[in-house]
Structures are given as structure tokens and as C-alpha cells.
Design a protein around this motif. Sequence first.
Motif, PDB file in Angstrom:
ATOM      1  N   GLY A 169       0.810  -1.205   0.000  1.00 35.17           N
ATOM      2  CA  GLY A 169       0.000   0.000   0.000  1.00 35.17           C
ATOM      3  C   GLY A 169       0.842   1.253   0.000  1.00 35.17           C
ATOM      4  O   GLY A 169       1.939   1.295  -0.557  1.00 35.17           O
ATOM      5  N   GLY A 170       0.354   2.301   0.633  1.00 34.43           N
ATOM      6  CA  GLY A 170       0.944   3.620   0.618  1.00 34.43           C
ATOM      7  C   GLY A 170      -0.124   4.621   0.222  1.00 34.43           C
ATOM      8  O   GLY A 170      -1.157   4.258  -0.351  1.00 34.43           O
ATOM      9  N   GLU A 171       0.117   5.877   0.527  1.00 33.95           N
ATOM     10  CA  GLU A 171      -0.901   6.895   0.281  1.00 33.95           C
ATOM     11  C   GLU A 171      -1.020   7.212  -1.207  1.00 33.95           C
ATOM     12  O   GLU A 171      -0.029   7.420  -1.899  1.00 33.95           O
ATOM     13  CB  GLU A 171      -0.584   8.173   1.050  1.00 33.95           C
ATOM     14  CG  GLU A 171      -1.689   9.202   0.982  1.00 33.95           C
ATOM     15  CD  GLU A 171      -1.457  10.385   1.892  1.00 33.95           C
ATOM     16  OE1 GLU A 171      -2.379  11.212   2.027  1.00 33.95           O
ATOM     17  OE2 GLU A 171      -0.345  10.480   2.469  1.00 33.95           O
ATOM     18  N   GLY A 174      -4.072   5.224  -6.663  1.00 30.25           N
ATOM     19  CA  GLY A 174      -3.836   4.214  -7.684  1.00 30.25           C
ATOM     20  C   GLY A 174      -4.176   2.825  -7.196  1.00 30.25           C
ATOM     21  O   GLY A 174      -4.495   2.618  -6.015  1.00 30.25           O
ATOM     22  N   PRO A 175      -4.127   1.826  -8.069  1.00 25.07           N
ATOM     23  CA  PRO A 175      -4.380   0.448  -7.649  1.00 25.07           C
ATOM     24  C   PRO A 175      -3.406   0.027  -6.544  1.00 25.07           C
ATOM     25  O   PRO A 175      -2.194   0.207  -6.655  1.00 25.07           O
ATOM     26  CB  PRO A 175      -4.145  -0.358  -8.936  1.00 25.07           C
ATOM     27  CG  PRO A 175      -4.386   0.617 -10.041  1.00 25.07           C
ATOM     28  CD  PRO A 175      -3.880   1.935  -9.517  1.00 25.07           C
ATOM     29  N   GLY A 176      -3.963  -0.515  -5.467  1.00 26.43           N
ATOM     30  CA  GLY A 176      -3.140  -0.962  -4.360  1.00 26.43           C
ATOM     31  C   GLY A 176      -2.739   0.118  -3.382  1.00 26.43           C
ATOM     32  O   GLY A 176      -2.126  -0.179  -2.350  1.00 26.43           O
ATOM     33  N   GLN A 177      -3.080   1.380  -3.671  1.00 23.09           N
ATOM     34  CA  GLN A 177      -2.820   2.470  -2.741  1.00 23.09           C
ATOM     35  C   GLN A 177      -4.082   2.795  -1.951  1.00 23.09           C
ATOM     36  O   GLN A 177      -5.184   2.388  -2.332  1.00 23.09           O
ATOM     37  CB  GLN A 177      -2.329   3.714  -3.485  1.00 23.09           C
ATOM     38  CG  GLN A 177      -0.993   3.540  -4.185  1.00 23.09           C
ATOM     39  CD  GLN A 177      -0.567   4.802  -4.905  1.00 23.09           C
ATOM     40  OE1 GLN A 177      -1.361   5.457  -5.578  1.00 23.09           O
ATOM     41  NE2 GLN A 177       0.714   5.151  -4.794  1.00 23.09           N
ATOM     42  N   PHE A 178      -3.916   3.543  -0.856  1.00 25.49           N
ATOM     43  CA  PHE A 178      -5.045   3.845   0.023  1.00 25.49           C
ATOM     44  C   PHE A 178      -5.012   5.305   0.452  1.00 25.49           C
ATOM     45  O   PHE A 178      -3.971   5.937   0.513  1.00 25.49           O
ATOM     46  CB  PHE A 178      -5.006   2.980   1.286  1.00 25.49           C
ATOM     47  CG  PHE A 178      -4.962   1.503   1.045  1.00 25.49           C
ATOM     48  CD1 PHE A 178      -6.101   0.807   0.671  1.00 25.49           C
ATOM     49  CD2 PHE A 178      -3.772   0.804   1.201  1.00 25.49           C
ATOM     50  CE1 PHE A 178      -6.060  -0.559   0.457  1.00 25.49           C
ATOM     51  CE2 PHE A 178      -3.721  -0.571   0.993  1.00 25.49           C
ATOM     52  CZ  PHE A 178      -4.868  -1.248   0.618  1.00 25.49           C
ATOM     53  N   ASP A 196     -11.274   1.340   1.506  1.00 28.69           N
ATOM     54  CA  ASP A 196     -10.385   2.458   1.167  1.00 28.69           C
ATOM     55  C   ASP A 196     -11.223   3.737   1.277  1.00 28.69           C
ATOM     56  O   ASP A 196     -11.814   4.206   0.300  1.00 28.69           O
ATOM     57  CB  ASP A 196      -9.852   2.237  -0.251  1.00 28.69           C
ATOM     58  CG  ASP A 196      -8.779   3.215  -0.656  1.00 28.69           C
ATOM     59  OD1 ASP A 196      -8.362   4.031   0.178  1.00 28.69           O
ATOM     60  OD2 ASP A 196      -8.360   3.163  -1.833  1.00 28.69           O
ATOM     61  N   VAL A 197     -11.267   4.318   2.483  1.00 27.68           N
ATOM     62  CA  VAL A 197     -12.315   5.270   2.844  1.00 27.68           C
ATOM     63  C   VAL A 197     -12.372   6.488   1.920  1.00 27.68           C
ATOM     64  O   VAL A 197     -13.388   6.759   1.281  1.00 27.68           O
ATOM     65  CB  VAL A 197     -12.147   5.726   4.311  1.00 27.68           C
ATOM     66  CG1 VAL A 197     -13.194   6.776   4.654  1.00 27.68           C
ATOM     67  CG2 VAL A 197     -12.274   4.541   5.253  1.00 27.68           C
ATOM     68  N   ALA A 214     -11.229  -3.657  -7.685  1.00 32.71           N
ATOM     69  CA  ALA A 214     -11.674  -2.529  -6.870  1.00 32.71           C
ATOM     70  C   ALA A 214     -13.121  -2.242  -7.221  1.00 32.71           C
ATOM     71  O   ALA A 214     -13.508  -2.305  -8.394  1.00 32.71           O
ATOM     72  CB  ALA A 214     -10.805  -1.301  -7.109  1.00 32.71           C
ATOM     73  N   PHE A 215     -13.931  -1.937  -6.214  1.00 32.69           N
ATOM     74  CA  PHE A 215     -15.363  -1.729  -6.400  1.00 32.69           C
ATOM     75  C   PHE A 215     -15.758  -0.370  -5.820  1.00 32.69           C
ATOM     76  O   PHE A 215     -15.405  -0.054  -4.703  1.00 32.69           O
ATOM     77  CB  PHE A 215     -16.182  -2.819  -5.702  1.00 32.69           C
ATOM     78  CG  PHE A 215     -15.580  -4.196  -5.773  1.00 32.69           C
ATOM     79  CD1 PHE A 215     -15.181  -4.733  -6.985  1.00 32.69           C
ATOM     80  CD2 PHE A 215     -15.400  -4.945  -4.622  1.00 32.69           C
ATOM     81  CE1 PHE A 215     -14.624  -6.000  -7.049  1.00 32.69           C
ATOM     82  CE2 PHE A 215     -14.847  -6.216  -4.672  1.00 32.69           C
ATOM     83  CZ  PHE A 215     -14.456  -6.745  -5.895  1.00 32.69           C
TER      84      PHE A 215
END
Length: 301
Positions: A169-171, A174-178, A196-197, A214-215
Motif C-alpha cells: 500500500g501507501g498513500e 492508484g491500484p493498491g494504494q489507500f 479504502d475510505v 476494486a469496487f
Amino acid sequence: MTSKWPSCVVIGFALAGSVEAQDIAFVSHTQQVELGQLSLPTDVDVGDDGKIYVVDSGNHQVAVFDAAGARIASLGAWGVERGQLDNPVGIGIGPEGRIYIADKGNQRIVVFDADGRLRRGIDLEEDGEKASPVDVAVSPDGRELFITTNNSHRVLVYSDGGNFLRAWGGEGDGPGQFRFPATIDVDRAANVFVVDVLNNRIQKFDPDGNVLGAFGKRGGKPGTFFRPKGVAVDTSGRIFVSDSYLGAVQVLNTDGEFLYVLGDADGTTVFETPVGLAVTGNRLLIAEMLAGRVRVLAVQL
């Protein structure tokens, strides 16, 4: 895409009162359910023995109820010592009944056994800095813990014994980021679902952090989210998502496609700040934070 949810009713633990489903898009319910005296409940989970565990965040403890809804125990109390809690927010139950509590204030995961005995505390670190957990989910075999953190916008993976294994992750968006990941759930196939709020979506990963999908996106219509907070996946693969701002719980299929919303037939809000969710057997449990209660719905699988 819409679907009926036949024979869906709201139940109390005394099985008093019910309202039948009335609409193909919304499932109507009005019964209020309260489990004991709770202050800012943020998450809920259920053990294989039927015990219900509610993160009673405002009281810095976990309230334990039996399957009939009677309060039988409490875990933790405010403090910094072993077995004490400071602003707990998330919980996960392992296959052997072990209880894992995301203790945000103390920056650790606190582990109790099925009988409520303290096993250990797992102090969390990322790159030499302490990490603040938001939620924890357990792999189907009980060997790995998946932990969301707010301060680094990542998922940490620890062994049950407390060893760091990997992270992703990480800020970002993109895909896989949060952007502020919240609750997390793991299905029977070990797929990992993360709320992923601020990106207004649910992301799905394999156990190694590879993105599977991702939804959702920002919005107030079916299939979109404004402030998603809770996620739970049932044995048939349906995905339940709570939206704390809209006061709604949406149901998606295994591909993340919208099925229906739990709410009144006219679409009005019926949940008060829904956050953590749990699904077990034919029951869906919803922690309503500002209402200080957990609501229970009977569902047909």
C-alpha cells in the motif's frame, strides 16, 4: 442490477418482531436491537461458538455476548499495561477462537484466547516508527494477521506469533494504494478486502498484496460510496459494505456488482453511523457507532 432478498427480517435476540422484505431494491426493517450498554461501538465479530464480540471503543474494552444476546464478559480496560486498551477500534476472531483487537491508542494488536485469557501483545512498527492499527483480520488457517493502518495508509501482515512478514500500500489513489484504509475482511479463499475510505472504494487483494479488483467510486447512488467504513464477506461471496455518512449498507456480488441496499423501501436512512460489520450463518451484525448499539438482521443465504 437488482435482486430480491426473500425472507429477510430484522430480529432481536429474543426473536421479537419482524418486517418482511418489501422491495426489489431495498429491504425494509425497523426493529431496534441493542446489545447491552455500549459507548461508540466501532466493530463486531462472531466466533465459531456463536459468541459475539463488540469493540466498545468509548469504554476501552470489548463487550462479549453469548449467542442469545446476554452479556457474559468484558475484555480489557483503559490503560497501557499488558491486556489493557486505549481506543480499541477493530477486531478479528481466528479459527481457534483467538481474539485479536486493534488497539489504536497503544499501537498494538492484543491477543486473547477463546476463554478470554491474555495471550500476548504485538507491538506494531513500520520503518522504525510505531504504527496505529485500525482493524485486523485473520487468515483462514489462523497463521497470518492482516492489519490496516491509518498513519501509513498500508496493510501490514504479521504472523500469529507476532513476527512482521510483509506490507503493501501507501498513500494515493492508484491500484493498491489507500487514503485512510479502515476495516478489513478475509474470505474463505484468503482473498483480502479493504475499505479504502477517502478513495470511496473497496479493494480486493490476494494474501501477498496483489490487486484483484476494486469496487465503487464517490457518490450517493447504488454501487457508489460516500464514506464507506465496514466490509464483510459471507460464505457465498456476497460483499456487505456500510456507508457511515449515508447510513446505508449495500450488498454486492462476488464481482463487486451492486445487488441491493438494506433500508426502507423509499430509500430513507435507517442506520445511524453504521461502521463495522460481521456476517455469520444467517445473521448480519451492524455496529451503529453513534447510536451505541449493534443491530442484527436475519438473512437468507
